[in-house]
Design an enzyme around this catalytic site. Structure first.
Site, short mmCIF file in Angstrom:
data_model
loop_
_atom_site.label_atom_id
_atom_site.label_comp_id
_atom_site.label_asym_id
_atom_site.label_seq_id
_atom_site.Cartn_x
_atom_site.Cartn_y
_atom_site.Cartn_z
N HIS A 18 0.87 -1.19 0.00
CA HIS A 18 0.00 0.00 0.00
C HIS A 18 0.90 1.23 0.00
O HIS A 18 2.01 1.18 0.53
CB HIS A 18 -0.84 -0.05 1.28
CG HIS A 18 -1.88 1.01 1.41
ND1 HIS A 18 -1.60 2.30 1.79
CD2 HIS A 18 -3.22 0.96 1.20
CE1 HIS A 18 -2.73 3.00 1.83
NE2 HIS A 18 -3.70 2.21 1.47
N ASP A 55 3.44 -4.19 7.69
CA ASP A 55 2.20 -3.42 7.59
C ASP A 55 1.07 -4.41 7.86
O ASP A 55 0.73 -5.23 7.00
CB ASP A 55 2.11 -2.81 6.19
CG ASP A 55 0.74 -2.20 5.92
OD1 ASP A 55 -0.15 -2.31 6.80
OD2 ASP A 55 0.56 -1.64 4.83
N GLN A 62 -4.29 -4.91 7.31
CA GLN A 62 -5.31 -5.89 6.93
C GLN A 62 -5.20 -7.16 7.77
O GLN A 62 -6.22 -7.69 8.22
CB GLN A 62 -5.17 -6.26 5.44
CG GLN A 62 -5.37 -5.10 4.48
CD GLN A 62 -6.81 -4.60 4.44
OE1 GLN A 62 -7.75 -5.32 4.77
NE2 GLN A 62 -6.98 -3.36 4.05
N LYS A 77 -10.04 -0.27 10.62
CA LYS A 77 -10.35 -1.50 9.87
C LYS A 77 -10.67 -2.64 10.85
O LYS A 77 -11.23 -3.65 10.47
CB LYS A 77 -9.17 -1.89 8.99
CG LYS A 77 -8.88 -0.86 7.91
CD LYS A 77 -7.67 -1.24 7.10
CE LYS A 77 -7.05 -0.07 6.37
NZ LYS A 77 -7.63 0.19 5.07
N CYS A 92 -4.63 2.64 -3.55
CA CYS A 92 -3.35 3.09 -3.02
C CYS A 92 -2.30 2.01 -3.20
O CYS A 92 -1.50 1.75 -2.28
CB CYS A 92 -3.46 3.50 -1.56
SG CYS A 92 -4.61 4.81 -1.28
N1 PMP Z 1 -1.71 -0.62 4.59
C1 PMP Z 1 -2.72 -1.34 4.10
C2 PMP Z 1 -2.47 -2.75 3.64
C3 PMP Z 1 -4.00 -0.78 4.01
O1 PMP Z 1 -5.01 -1.51 3.51
C4 PMP Z 1 -4.20 0.55 4.46
C5 PMP Z 1 -5.55 1.20 4.37
N2 PMP Z 1 -6.19 1.03 3.14
C6 PMP Z 1 -3.10 1.25 4.98
C7 PMP Z 1 -1.87 0.63 5.01
C8 PMP Z 1 -3.21 2.65 5.47
O2 PMP Z 1 -3.99 2.72 6.61
P1 PMP Z 1 -4.61 4.10 7.09
O3 PMP Z 1 -5.22 4.75 5.89
O4 PMP Z 1 -5.63 3.68 8.07
O5 PMP Z 1 -3.52 4.89 7.70
#
Ligand code: PMP
Length: 404
Positions: A121, A198, A201, A224, A362
């Site tokens: 991401h 990270d 998920q 999430k 993203c």
């Molecule tokens: N990493 C992953 C795998 C994600 O799915 C997300 C959120 N879509 C993020 C990082 C970023 O998280 P946040 O927008 O809550 O800071």
């Protein structure tokens, strides 16, 4: 099915609403999950009954709120098997990666190498690009196989004497692939690198034990995980956090401040400048209580059964392209419909009350890898039902007919 999704559903007030005259079918939980009554109530209770700033006051409300805030930290620590001082509250997963990248950047040099993967991401890409731009560190990319796995042989080949950091996703938000964090950490450590996962998920769908994984850093977001927005977690091994300089300056992160001198508080407070997300931490604590009260294996099986049902029913659909087929993957279906833009698909599905995402999620390097401009992922969560999975297949089949 042993798992009672209806009973779980009843705890999420928003799921009772209608969208465009149809019952809401929420299949966008990988982007952000809905909130159970317990989280809403915990935050409301704090605001209605016991709220003040933390770590500052001596009065009853200040003490009660500080206790609630620190209790949330203990809940997070227990949830991921960390020590309590290894848990830093941030405003989200994104901020947690930025905090680590900025801190490690202070000791990296031009030519040092950071390994990422094509399935990251942007939250786990852009902060490292900053270091590339500012310091001249070199970013190396673990390729993703056609079925959506990390190419481990290639990863092994990328590790070398200049590798300083390995930053990888524990579970992909697009492919649903779940990476073997423990093996990846071992490989990174054998090369003498630090490893960050990270977990935005993964934390939602499986029990995470940061000590067993042997992660140096592990980050995730609250929203999430059925908690509120505005809160995330940075886990760091005590020694690793102690080595990091502060990220932001302000109240509560200092030892002493004078006109000529400053010292910093120990972690985790060193990284929590200013008034922290107090209500959000309390909400996250309630979300963790909620999730911990469930049979997490049964939840994962339930989500997976919905995913499998959809895959099975769409088996003959020659108009559907799916990315991400890794063994043991999580319940995210990323797809395109031939002849249709993912945005149009998502908009038509919305008319049937179905909420799915559309875009690049993203994860542009991943889209480039698969030569997609965008996809529409449907992500299945604990509150989704078999009827909803069927409603999705029916609505998608009708949607496809618009473009056939
Ligand atoms: N990493 C992953 C795998 C994600 O799915 C997300 C959120 N879509 C993020 C990082 C970023 O998280 P946040 O927008 O809550 O800071």
């Amino acid at each position: 099915m042993a798992f009672d999704a209806e009973a779980i559903r009843a705890q999420f007030p928003i799921l009772a609403r209608q969208v465009n005259g149809k019952p809401l079918v929420y299949l966008d939980s990988a982007a952000s999950a809905q909130k159970p009554r317990a989280v809403i109530d915990a935050m409301t209770h704090a605001m209605e009954y016991s709220y003040a700033n933390v770590h500052r006051g001596l009065h009853t409300l200040a003490n009660e709120t500080t206790d609630a805030y620190e209790a949330a930290r203990r809940k997070v620590a227990a949830f991921i098997n960390a020590d309590v001082n290894e848990v830093v509250f941030t405003k989200g997963g994104t901020e947690a990666v930025n905090l680590v990248a900025a801190g490690l950047g202070a000791r990296l040099q031009s030519g040092d190498e950071i390994i990422l993967s094509q399935m990251e991401h942007h939250a786990n890409i852009v902060p490292w690009h900053f270091l590339r731009e500012r310091l001249g560190v070199v970013l190396k990319w673990v390729p993703v196989t056609d079925d959506g796995r990390l190419d481990l042989e290639a990863f092994q080949g990328l590790l070398g004497p200049r590798t300083r950091v390995v930053a990888l996703s524990h579970m992909s938000n697009v492919l649903g692939t779940i990476n073997d964090a423990k093996s990846l950490a071992r490989m990174a450590h054998e090369a003498g690198a630090l490893v960050l996962f990270d977990g935005c998920q993964a934390i939602v769908h499986r029990a995470v034990d940061v000590k067993d994984i042997d992660a140096d850093f592990y980050v995730f977001s609250g929203h999430k995980l059925y908690g509120p927005t505005g809160i995330g977690i940075l886990y760091g091994k005590a020694d690793r956090l102690a080595e990091l300089p502060p990220y932001q300056g302000g109240g509560e992160m200092i030892g002493v401040v004078s006109e000529d001198e400053i010292t910093y508080a120990d972690p985790p407070h060193r990284f929590e400048a200013g008034t922290p997300p107090i209500l959000e931490a309390i909400g996250l604590g309630a979300a963790i209580d909620f999730v911990s009260g469930l049979d997490r294996i049964a939840v994962a099986e339930h989500e997976h059964a919905l995913y499998e049902r959809v895959r099975e029913r769409l088996k003959g659909a020659n108009w559907l392209r799916v990315i991400g087929d890794a063994p043991g993957k999580g319940a995210i279906l990323s797809f395109t419909v031939d002849g249709a833009h993912a945005h149009d698909v998502a908009q038509i599905l919305d008319r049937y009350g179905l909420a799915v995402r559309a875009g690049t999620h993203c994860a542009e390097p991943l889209m480039q890898r698969f030569d997609f401009t965008s996809t529409a992922p449907a992500s299945f969560a604990l509150y989704n039902t078999v009827e909803e999975a069927d409603a999705f297949v029916d609505a998608l089949t009708k949607t496809q007919a618009f473009f056939a």
